[in-house]
Design a protein around this motif. Structure first.
Motif, short mmCIF file in Angstrom:
data_model
loop_
_atom_site.label_atom_id
_atom_site.label_comp_id
_atom_site.label_asym_id
_atom_site.label_seq_id
_atom_site.Cartn_x
_atom_site.Cartn_y
_atom_site.Cartn_z
N TYR A 39 0.86 -1.18 0.00
CA TYR A 39 0.00 0.00 0.00
C TYR A 39 0.89 1.23 0.00
O TYR A 39 1.39 1.65 1.04
CB TYR A 39 -0.93 0.00 1.22
N GLY A 40 1.11 1.80 -1.18
CA GLY A 40 1.97 2.97 -1.30
C GLY A 40 3.39 2.68 -0.87
O GLY A 40 3.87 1.55 -0.97
N ARG A 41 4.05 3.70 -0.35
CA ARG A 41 5.45 3.51 0.03
C ARG A 41 5.62 3.10 1.49
O ARG A 41 6.71 2.85 1.94
CB ARG A 41 6.26 4.77 -0.26
N TYR A 42 4.51 3.04 2.25
CA TYR A 42 4.65 2.84 3.68
C TYR A 42 4.26 1.46 4.22
O TYR A 42 4.68 1.10 5.32
CB TYR A 42 3.81 3.88 4.45
N LEU A 43 3.47 0.69 3.53
CA LEU A 43 2.90 -0.50 4.15
C LEU A 43 2.98 -1.73 3.26
O LEU A 43 2.66 -1.66 2.06
CB LEU A 43 1.44 -0.23 4.52
N GLU A 44 3.40 -2.87 3.86
CA GLU A 44 3.35 -4.17 3.21
C GLU A 44 2.67 -5.16 4.15
O GLU A 44 2.93 -5.14 5.36
CB GLU A 44 4.76 -4.69 2.89
N VAL A 45 1.82 -6.01 3.60
CA VAL A 45 1.11 -7.02 4.37
C VAL A 45 1.40 -8.38 3.74
O VAL A 45 1.19 -8.56 2.53
CB VAL A 45 -0.41 -6.76 4.39
N LEU A 46 1.89 -9.32 4.56
CA LEU A 46 2.21 -10.67 4.07
C LEU A 46 1.21 -11.66 4.67
O LEU A 46 0.96 -11.64 5.88
CB LEU A 46 3.63 -11.06 4.46
N PHE A 47 0.68 -12.54 3.82
CA PHE A 47 -0.32 -13.51 4.24
C PHE A 47 0.26 -14.91 4.30
O PHE A 47 1.17 -15.26 3.55
CB PHE A 47 -1.51 -13.51 3.25
N ASN A 48 -0.34 -15.74 5.14
CA ASN A 48 -0.04 -17.16 5.20
C ASN A 48 -0.47 -17.78 3.88
O ASN A 48 -1.54 -17.46 3.37
CB ASN A 48 -0.82 -17.79 6.37
#
Length: 196
Positions: A39-48
């Motif tokens: 999400y933009g330059r600030y956020l990464e979300v990793l899923f199982n």
């Protein structure tokens, strides 16, 4: 990150943050769905990789510019809480954000063969810095010259200008590499070595 927490499934993240700006398979060739959402330059979300695709890691990839009061991560407005680009590890340690009963330590990677890394690990997060190539060269010369441990700690704090992210995972120390090459210092030991 407010309502964004470990264990939320992919559909819940989509409802909360909206569609990702970018996505990847998350380092898995056999991934049935994109497992790493940005999400933009600030956020990464990793899923199982197994259904129901729950969040296993949340990463803030950058600090906001100095003077910013907040930044956007998907649909979430995040308070900067006085954190800004250019802060070093000791700046984070001096902030009154750590809970009194929370175990906080500073990890120093002893390997010179890889980009020297320092981190703050607590029971909830890992905050990581690394050195630029120029910083590595200066640090290596100081090691070769036989600088004291305290001098090297101060130097590492200043030269580690590459903020690498804030990770929220179930096992914050699990992201260290090489895992057996880190020495842990208490917050007080580290700040004493760094000085004012």
């Amino acid at each position: 990150m407010g309502p964004l927490k470990l264990g939320i499934n992919m559909m819940g993240v989509s409802k909360l943050l909206g569609p990702p700006t970018w996505w990847m398979e998350g380092g898995r060739d056999d991934a049935q769905v994109p497992l790493l959402w940005g999400y933009g330059r600030y956020l990464e979300v990793l899923f199982n990789p197994a259904q129901p695709y729950e969040v296993v890691s949340i990463k803030l990839t950058a600090l906001p510019p100095s003077g910013a009061s907040h930044f956007r991560a998907g649909k979430i407005d995040v308070s900067a809480d006085g954190f800004a680009d250019g802060m070093c590890l000791s700046d984070f340690l001096r902030r009154p954000i750590w809970e009194l009963d929370e175990h906080v330590s500073v990890g120093v990677c002893q390997s010179i063969d890889i980009n020297p890394v320092i981190d703050i690990c607590s029971t909830k997060v890992r905050v990581v810095w690394c050195m630029s190539t120029g910083g590595e060269d200066v640090f290596e010369k100081q090691v070769e010259a036989g600088a004291s441990g305290a001098a090297l700690t101060r130097s590492r704090d200043v030269l580690s200008d590459g903020f690498f992210g804030i990770y929220s995972t179930a096992y914050p120390r699990g992201g260290r590499f090489p895992s057996d090459d880190f020495t842990d210092l208490s917050r007080d030991e580290y700040l004493e070595a760094v000085g004012d």
